[in-house]
Design a protein around this motif. Sequence first.
Motif, short mmCIF file in Angstrom:
data_model
loop_
_atom_site.label_atom_id
_atom_site.label_comp_id
_atom_site.label_asym_id
_atom_site.label_seq_id
_atom_site.Cartn_x
_atom_site.Cartn_y
_atom_site.Cartn_z
N THR A 7 0.86 -1.17 0.00
CA THR A 7 0.00 0.00 0.00
C THR A 7 0.90 1.23 0.00
O THR A 7 2.12 1.10 0.08
CB THR A 7 -0.91 0.02 1.25
N ARG A 8 0.28 2.39 -0.06
CA ARG A 8 1.04 3.65 0.09
C ARG A 8 0.59 4.32 1.37
O ARG A 8 -0.59 4.32 1.70
CB ARG A 8 0.77 4.58 -1.08
N ASN A 9 1.54 4.91 2.08
CA ASN A 9 1.17 5.67 3.27
C ASN A 9 0.80 7.10 2.87
O ASN A 9 0.83 7.45 1.67
CB ASN A 9 2.26 5.62 4.34
N THR A 10 0.48 7.94 3.82
CA THR A 10 0.06 9.31 3.52
C THR A 10 1.17 10.15 2.90
O THR A 10 0.90 11.18 2.30
CB THR A 10 -0.46 10.02 4.79
N PHE A 11 2.42 9.71 3.04
CA PHE A 11 3.54 10.42 2.44
C PHE A 11 3.90 9.88 1.05
O PHE A 11 4.87 10.32 0.44
CB PHE A 11 4.77 10.33 3.36
N GLY A 12 3.13 8.90 0.57
CA GLY A 12 3.36 8.34 -0.75
C GLY A 12 4.38 7.23 -0.80
O GLY A 12 4.73 6.75 -1.87
N ARG A 13 4.89 6.81 0.35
CA ARG A 13 5.89 5.73 0.39
C ARG A 13 5.20 4.38 0.39
O ARG A 13 4.10 4.21 0.93
CB ARG A 13 6.75 5.87 1.64
N VAL A 15 4.39 0.71 1.55
CA VAL A 15 4.33 0.00 2.83
C VAL A 15 4.14 -1.48 2.52
O VAL A 15 3.20 -1.86 1.83
CB VAL A 15 3.18 0.51 3.72
N PHE A 16 5.05 -2.29 3.02
CA PHE A 16 5.03 -3.74 2.83
C PHE A 16 4.49 -4.39 4.09
O PHE A 16 4.96 -4.10 5.19
CB PHE A 16 6.46 -4.23 2.56
N THR A 17 3.52 -5.28 3.93
CA THR A 17 3.01 -6.08 5.04
C THR A 17 3.24 -7.54 4.68
O THR A 17 2.82 -8.00 3.61
CB THR A 17 1.50 -5.83 5.29
N SER A 18 3.91 -8.27 5.56
CA SER A 18 4.23 -9.68 5.29
C SER A 18 2.95 -10.52 5.20
O SER A 18 1.90 -10.10 5.70
CB SER A 18 5.15 -10.23 6.39
N PRO A 19 3.04 -11.70 4.57
CA PRO A 19 1.86 -12.55 4.40
C PRO A 19 1.15 -12.90 5.70
O PRO A 19 -0.07 -13.01 5.74
CB PRO A 19 2.41 -13.80 3.73
N ASP A 20 1.88 -13.01 6.78
CA ASP A 20 1.26 -13.38 8.07
C ASP A 20 0.94 -12.14 8.93
O ASP A 20 0.61 -12.28 10.11
CB ASP A 20 2.17 -14.34 8.84
N ASP A 21 1.09 -10.95 8.34
CA ASP A 21 0.83 -9.67 9.03
C ASP A 21 1.76 -9.43 10.21
O ASP A 21 1.52 -8.55 11.03
CB ASP A 21 -0.63 -9.57 9.50
N ALA A 22 2.84 -10.19 10.32
CA ALA A 22 3.77 -10.05 11.45
C ALA A 22 4.73 -8.87 11.27
O ALA A 22 5.19 -8.30 12.24
CB ALA A 22 4.56 -11.33 11.66
N GLU A 23 5.04 -8.55 10.02
CA GLU A 23 6.01 -7.49 9.75
C GLU A 23 5.38 -6.41 8.86
O GLU A 23 4.71 -6.72 7.89
CB GLU A 23 7.23 -8.04 9.00
N VAL A 24 5.63 -5.16 9.21
CA VAL A 24 5.21 -4.03 8.39
C VAL A 24 6.44 -3.14 8.21
O VAL A 24 7.11 -2.79 9.19
CB VAL A 24 4.06 -3.24 9.06
N HIS A 25 6.74 -2.80 6.98
CA HIS A 25 7.90 -1.96 6.67
C HIS A 25 7.45 -0.79 5.80
O HIS A 25 6.82 -0.98 4.77
CB HIS A 25 8.96 -2.76 5.90
N GLU A 26 7.80 0.42 6.21
CA GLU A 26 7.51 1.61 5.42
C GLU A 26 8.74 2.01 4.61
O GLU A 26 9.87 1.76 5.03
CB GLU A 26 7.10 2.77 6.32
N LEU A 69 1.40 -0.47 -8.18
CA LEU A 69 2.21 0.28 -7.21
C LEU A 69 3.71 0.13 -7.49
O LEU A 69 4.46 1.09 -7.43
CB LEU A 69 1.90 -0.19 -5.78
N ILE A 70 4.13 -1.10 -7.80
CA ILE A 70 5.55 -1.34 -8.09
C ILE A 70 5.96 -0.64 -9.37
O ILE A 70 7.01 0.01 -9.43
CB ILE A 70 5.84 -2.85 -8.14
N GLU A 71 5.14 -0.73 -10.41
CA GLU A 71 5.46 -0.06 -11.67
C GLU A 71 5.55 1.45 -11.49
O GLU A 71 6.46 2.09 -12.03
CB GLU A 71 4.43 -0.42 -12.74
N GLU A 72 4.63 2.03 -10.74
CA GLU A 72 4.67 3.48 -10.47
C GLU A 72 5.95 3.86 -9.75
O GLU A 72 6.60 4.86 -10.10
CB GLU A 72 3.47 3.90 -9.61
N GLU A 73 6.32 3.07 -8.76
CA GLU A 73 7.53 3.37 -7.99
C GLU A 73 8.78 3.26 -8.86
O GLU A 73 9.66 4.11 -8.81
CB GLU A 73 7.62 2.41 -6.80
N LEU A 74 8.85 2.21 -9.67
CA LEU A 74 10.00 2.04 -10.56
C LEU A 74 10.07 3.19 -11.57
O LEU A 74 11.14 3.75 -11.81
CB LEU A 74 9.92 0.70 -11.29
N ASN A 75 8.94 3.56 -12.15
CA ASN A 75 8.93 4.64 -13.14
C ASN A 75 9.31 5.98 -12.54
O ASN A 75 9.93 6.80 -13.21
CB ASN A 75 7.55 4.73 -13.81
#
Length: 155
Positions: A7-13, A15-26, A69-75
Motif C-alpha cells: 500500500t502507500r502511506n500518507t507520504f506516498g511511500r 508500505v510492505f506487510t508480510s503474508p502473516d501480518d507479522a512485519e510491516v515496513h515503510e 504500485l511497483i510499476e509506479e515506484e519504478l517509473n
Amino acid sequence: MKRFQLTRNTFGRLVFTSPDDAEVHEGVVPVRAFPIAAPDEGIALVNKQGRELAWIDRLADLPAASRILIEEELNSREFLPEIRRIVHVSTFASPSTWDVETDRGPAKLVLKGEEDIRRVAHSTLLIADAHGVQYLIRDIQELDQGSRKLLDRFL
C-alpha cells in the motif's frame, strides 16, 4: 498461500506487510535485478536498510493493485529513455549533438565520444550523453534504416 500486501502511506511511500501480518515496513523500494535484459522479471522489494523482504519472479504474476504500485515506484525512480529513431547528428566527429525520438518524446543528446556507446547485449546499446543521462537502444534492428546508418558511423 497468502501474499504480501503493498500500500502507500500518507507520504506516498510504499508500505510492505508480510503474508502473516507479522512485519510491516515503510519506505520499501523495488529493485530490478536485470533492468535492461528482463525489466519485468526478477524484482526485489527491499527495506530502508537494503534487506530483501520479497522476491518477485514476474511482475505479471502479481495482483493488479500490487503490480501497479511497483510499476509506479519504478517509473518514478528510473529514467532511461529508449531511442526509437535518430533524426539527425551534427557531425560524425566527437563531440556530436544528436536529435532523437524517444519513448518519452523528442530529445537532444551530446555524445562526447564513441566510448560512451556501450553494447550491453548482442543488439542492445546504452548511450551516455554529456550530461550523464543514459539512453537505451533496445534492438538496433528495430531502428529504421536511416537511424541504423547514422548509428553505424559511430560503432
